[in-house]
Enzyme design. Structure first.
Site, PDB file in Angstrom:
ATOM      1  CB  SER A  52      -0.914   0.011   1.221  1.00 30.15           C
ATOM      2  OG  SER A  52      -0.173   0.233   2.403  1.00 30.15           O
ATOM      3  CB  THR A 106      -2.629   4.830   3.184  1.00 35.05           C
ATOM      4  OG1 THR A 106      -3.145   4.877   1.875  1.00 35.05           O
ATOM      5  CG2 THR A 106      -2.108   6.188   3.567  1.00 35.05           C
ATOM      6  CB  THR A 123      -0.697   6.294   0.199  1.00 40.00           C
ATOM      7  OG1 THR A 123      -1.508   5.207  -0.250  1.00 40.00           O
ATOM      8  CG2 THR A 123      -0.964   7.479  -0.711  1.00 40.00           C
ATOM      9  NE  ARG A 179      -7.102   8.318  -6.337  1.00 32.04           N
ATOM     10  CZ  ARG A 179      -6.827   7.957  -5.091  1.00 32.04           C
ATOM     11  NH1 ARG A 179      -5.602   7.658  -4.739  1.00 32.04           N
ATOM     12  NH2 ARG A 179      -7.779   7.900  -4.187  1.00 32.04           N
ATOM     13  CB  THR A 200      -5.679   4.805   5.788  1.00 28.21           C
ATOM     14  OG1 THR A 200      -6.470   4.174   6.806  1.00 28.21           O
ATOM     15  CG2 THR A 200      -4.340   5.207   6.381  1.00 28.21           C
ATOM     16  N   GLY A 201      -7.792   4.985   3.493  1.00 25.69           N
ATOM     17  CA  GLY A 201      -9.051   4.545   2.906  1.00 25.69           C
ATOM     18  C   GLY A 201      -9.387   5.393   1.691  1.00 25.69           C
TER      19      GLY A 201
HETATM   20  N1  ASP Z   1      -6.152   7.243   1.084  1.00 24.03           N
HETATM   21  C1  ASP Z   1      -5.389   6.673   0.009  1.00 24.03           C
HETATM   22  C2  ASP Z   1      -5.770   7.305  -1.277  1.00 24.03           C
HETATM   23  O1  ASP Z   1      -6.943   7.557  -1.488  1.00 24.03           O
HETATM   24  C3  ASP Z   1      -5.539   5.218  -0.178  1.00 24.03           C
HETATM   25  C4  ASP Z   1      -5.578   4.385   1.031  1.00 24.03           C
HETATM   26  O2  ASP Z   1      -5.509   4.853   2.128  1.00 24.03           O
HETATM   27  O3  ASP Z   1      -5.700   3.197   0.876  1.00 24.03           O
HETATM   28  O4  ASP Z   1      -4.909   7.468  -2.095  1.00 24.03           O
END
Ligand code: ASP
Length: 356
Positions: A91, A202, A220, A230, A253-254
């Site tokens: 990640s 992340t 991340t 992106r 995160t997410g």
């Molecule tokens: N927050 C991160 C993103 O949107 C991805 C993640 O945390 O998994 O790039």
């Protein structure tokens, strides 16, 4: 350790706000009472380092450095470097899952509370430790965010070494994904199908030292199989992480797209500034995320198809983490050692809609 009168009044108000959490959160929305969080209520239980669940080794490292007198940002950057350089963590950094063209593009940002500075990089290729490059942007330039080829050129000029970040494992996962391409690609489908089956990861880390200095960092490889270029929430100061040395720090995160719209880390710090305890602040941020979510990402009961994880600590050493759905964990290190604790949540696990 001394505490001045204003700080005492502010932290007492925050502690009082924390006590009314369950009632106010449950009243505020159609949600279950919060449980599972191990929010610390002891004032001035510092230093404290918190991170996403993959940061267990990192919080131990950062805590040890802070205990020996290290700057909080140096310590947490060293903490997240462990994951960035670990090829098994897909990640972040080396071994991170690539974009749809098989290229690893990294995002990171950091803030240093005592000097009120920030740095960030986005879509950075070929450098395994974007958190250190973000810190270099902060330390050596008049800018805050460098992206793409400019960020890479800057890193190389600063002496960072270029390397191939795509490990065999991540390359094979990418090829497997490509072989199944169609409904799961990054283009919006216009036939009612929802394409959110992307892995997320992340690492976010936040720290407060014994004397109350605060720092935050998030790094991340972003959403797997993303469109090239992106950029998620992680390098966006105020979304992926934020700190204010007079209040606290927060990060996430997410699904970054869901967080960017509410400036989640900034919002959490602002809620803490208003007197909320970290847990209450994060639950209110989660509620805001859902209120700001577009219809196509919610089921008929208004439950999101995605999850998001927030982390926060206050200047007085209280901390918490919150998710939309039950089951999340986060890493903490303080005088009791480094460990994982359960995150607070809005909805029970069984309420999570099956991913379409
Ligand atoms: N927050 C991160 C993103 O949107 C991805 C993640 O945390 O998994 O790039």
């Amino acid at each position: 350790m001394s505490i001045d009168r204003r700080e005492f009044l502010r932290t007492s108000a925050a502690a009082a706000a924390g006590l009314s959490l369950t009632t106010s959160t449950a009243e505020a929305a159609d949600v279950l009472p919060v449980s599972g969080s191990q929010t610390s209520v002891a004032p001035l239980a510092r230093p404290v380092v918190i991170a996403s669940g993959n940061g267990l080794r990192g919080v131990a490292k950062a805590y040890e450095m802070i205990a020996k007198g290290s700057d909080p940002l140096d310590a947490i950057v060293a903490g997240v470097n462990i994951q960035e350089l670990d090829p098994e963590d897909q990640s972040v950094g080396l071994g991170g899952l690539p974009n749809e063209e098989g290229v690893v593009q990294l995002d990171a940002s950091c803030m240093h509370g005592p000097t009120r500075r920030a740095g960030a990089v986005a879509s950075l290729e070929g450098i395994a430790t974007p958190s250190l490059v973000a810190k270099a942007v902060m330390d050596y330039t008049d800018h805050i965010l460098l992206v793409g080829p400019g960020a890479k050129k800057f890193a190389l000029n600063m002496g960072f070494k270029e390397q191939d970040l795509l490990t065999n494992k991540s390359r094979q996962d990418w090829l497997r994904w490509k072989a199944r391409l169609n409904a799961n690609d990054n283009w919006l489908d216009h036939d009612d199908d929802i394409s959110i089956k992307f892995s997320t990861g992340t690492i976010n880390m936040n720290a407060v030292t014994a004397s109350g200095d605060i720092a935050s960092v998030t790094t991340t490889s972003g959403l797997a199989w993303k469109l090239p270029g992106r950029v998620g929430d992680s390098p966006i100061v105020g979304a992926g992480q934020y700190c204010d040395n007079t209040v606290g720090a927060a990060g996430s995160t997410g699904r970054g797209e869901a967080n960017i719209k509410v400036c989640g880390a900034f919002l959490a710090v602002e809620f803490m500034r208003q007197g909320m305890a970290p847990e209450q602040a994060l639950m209110k941020v989660m509620e805001r995320v859902i209120a700001m979510t577009e219809r196509r990402l919610l089921n008929d009961r208004g439950r999101p198809y995605f999850d998001l994880h927030f982390y926060a600590l206050s200047k007085d050493g209280r901390y918490s983490s919150a998710t939309a759905y039950q089951g999340g964990q986060f890493a903490v290190a303080n005088e009791k050692g480094a460990r994982l604790e359960d995150s607070a949540y809005l909805f029970k696990r069984e309420e999570r809609p099956a991913r379409r």
